[in-house]
Design a protein around this motif. Structure first.
Motif, short mmCIF file in Angstrom:
data_model
loop_
_atom_site.label_atom_id
_atom_site.label_comp_id
_atom_site.label_asym_id
_atom_site.label_seq_id
_atom_site.Cartn_x
_atom_site.Cartn_y
_atom_site.Cartn_z
N PRO A 89 -19.81 13.67 -73.33
CA PRO A 89 -18.40 14.00 -73.63
C PRO A 89 -17.45 12.82 -73.44
O PRO A 89 -16.54 12.60 -74.24
N THR A 148 -13.03 20.26 -74.02
CA THR A 148 -13.49 19.18 -73.13
C THR A 148 -15.01 19.16 -72.96
O THR A 148 -15.58 18.12 -72.63
N ASN A 149 -15.67 20.32 -73.17
CA ASN A 149 -17.13 20.37 -73.00
C ASN A 149 -17.87 20.13 -74.31
O ASN A 149 -19.10 20.23 -74.36
N ARG A 151 -19.81 18.35 -77.25
CA ARG A 151 -20.69 17.18 -77.35
C ARG A 151 -20.65 16.64 -78.77
O ARG A 151 -20.95 17.37 -79.72
#
Length: 275
Positions: A89, A148-149, A151
């Motif tokens: 990330p 935010t998480n 990938r």
């Protein structure tokens, strides 16, 4: 029945298997695929397209093909993901910021594990094209809105392809987690995790099938097909392909608009089934 000299087929999509109108002859492909399977030949779709798009492209064939998506970042067998490669990330966010800062002229589509993202402010033509290739896309006002998480698998950049090496070298010079830039045309760059390419993905399938690269026939038209064609025992560049790829490949197939891939495969099948 004469033996076909290959046991696996790998095909690029855009400019290779697909016509310029982004379609292919489903009925003709069905017949070729059925004949290949009778000879024990595996069929691998190897594309820069995201998995969500490829699943739509081959909806009726998913139980009969294997898939390399995102230029080698995603591998699918029996309609299940068996291998995937993502940026962390942190590096994903840094890469987006890097491109926006150093190449502000680039339009960016972020391909992630959960979805795909571009900016609402981008031109309509770019968004229309991304809507086709990334059916699960989400328009954002800022890339800061990406979860935010999330990938990052790949960035697709609409920008001069001549910038690919410069972008890769600049980013890798400043970061420990490296990237690789490749291109299939004049106005696009695909940015993927370092070490990811179609050839590495196909090697995985060849090991699983217990086959040697000499038993692979591969078709491509762009520079992102380079490693795959170098790997294959039987390498075909499309007549409409990049001149560098035509020079690199051992053979030339008719153009994508003439169903060149299917023509070549039908020729091998016809020769094998003469007796």
């Amino acid at each position: 029945m004469t033996k076909i000299p290959f046991k696996a087929v790998a095909v690029d999509m855009d400019g290779t298997f697909m016509n310029d109108d982004l379609t292919y002859d489903h009925e003709r492909f069905d017949k070729v695929l059925t004949r290949l399977r009778k000879h024990g030949v595996h069929f691998i779709v190897s594309s820069g397209r995201p998995l969500s798009r490829l699943k739509r492209d081959f909806a009726e064939f998913l139980d009969r093909i294997d898939i390399v998506a995102e230029n080698g970042a995603i591998l699918v067998q029996d309609n299940n993901i068996i291998s995937s490669h993502y940026l962390t990330p942190k590096t994903g966010r840094e890469l987006i910021n890097f491109v926006q800062t150093h190449y502000p002229q680039a339009y960016i589509c972020v391909s992630g594990k959960e979805g795909s993202y571009y900016l609402n402010s981008y031109p309509t033509a770019f968004k229309k094209l991304m809507n086709f290739y990334y059916p699960d896309n989400i328009g954002l006002n800022s890339f800061d809105e990406i979860p935010t998480n999330e990938r990052v698998i790949k960035l697709t950049l609409n920008v001069d392809a001549k910038l690919a090496n410069e972008l890769e070298n600049k980013f890798n010079h400043e970061h420990t987690e490296r990237i690789h830039c490749t291109t299939s045309g004049f106005d696009d760059i695909d940015v993927v995790p370092y070490g990811v390419n179609k050839a590495q993905a196909i090697k995985y399938f060849l090991r699983y099938f217990k086959l040697d690269p000499s038993q692979l026939i591969a078709f491509g038209d762009g520079l992102n097909d380079k490693e795959m064609l170098e790997l294959a025992g039987y390498s075909y560049a499309m007549a409409n392909g990049n001149p560098e790829i035509i020079k690199l490949a051992k053979y030339t197939a008719p153009s994508n608009n003439d169903s060149g891939v299917l023509q070549v495969l039908e020729h091998y099948l016809d020769e094998a089934e003469k007796n």
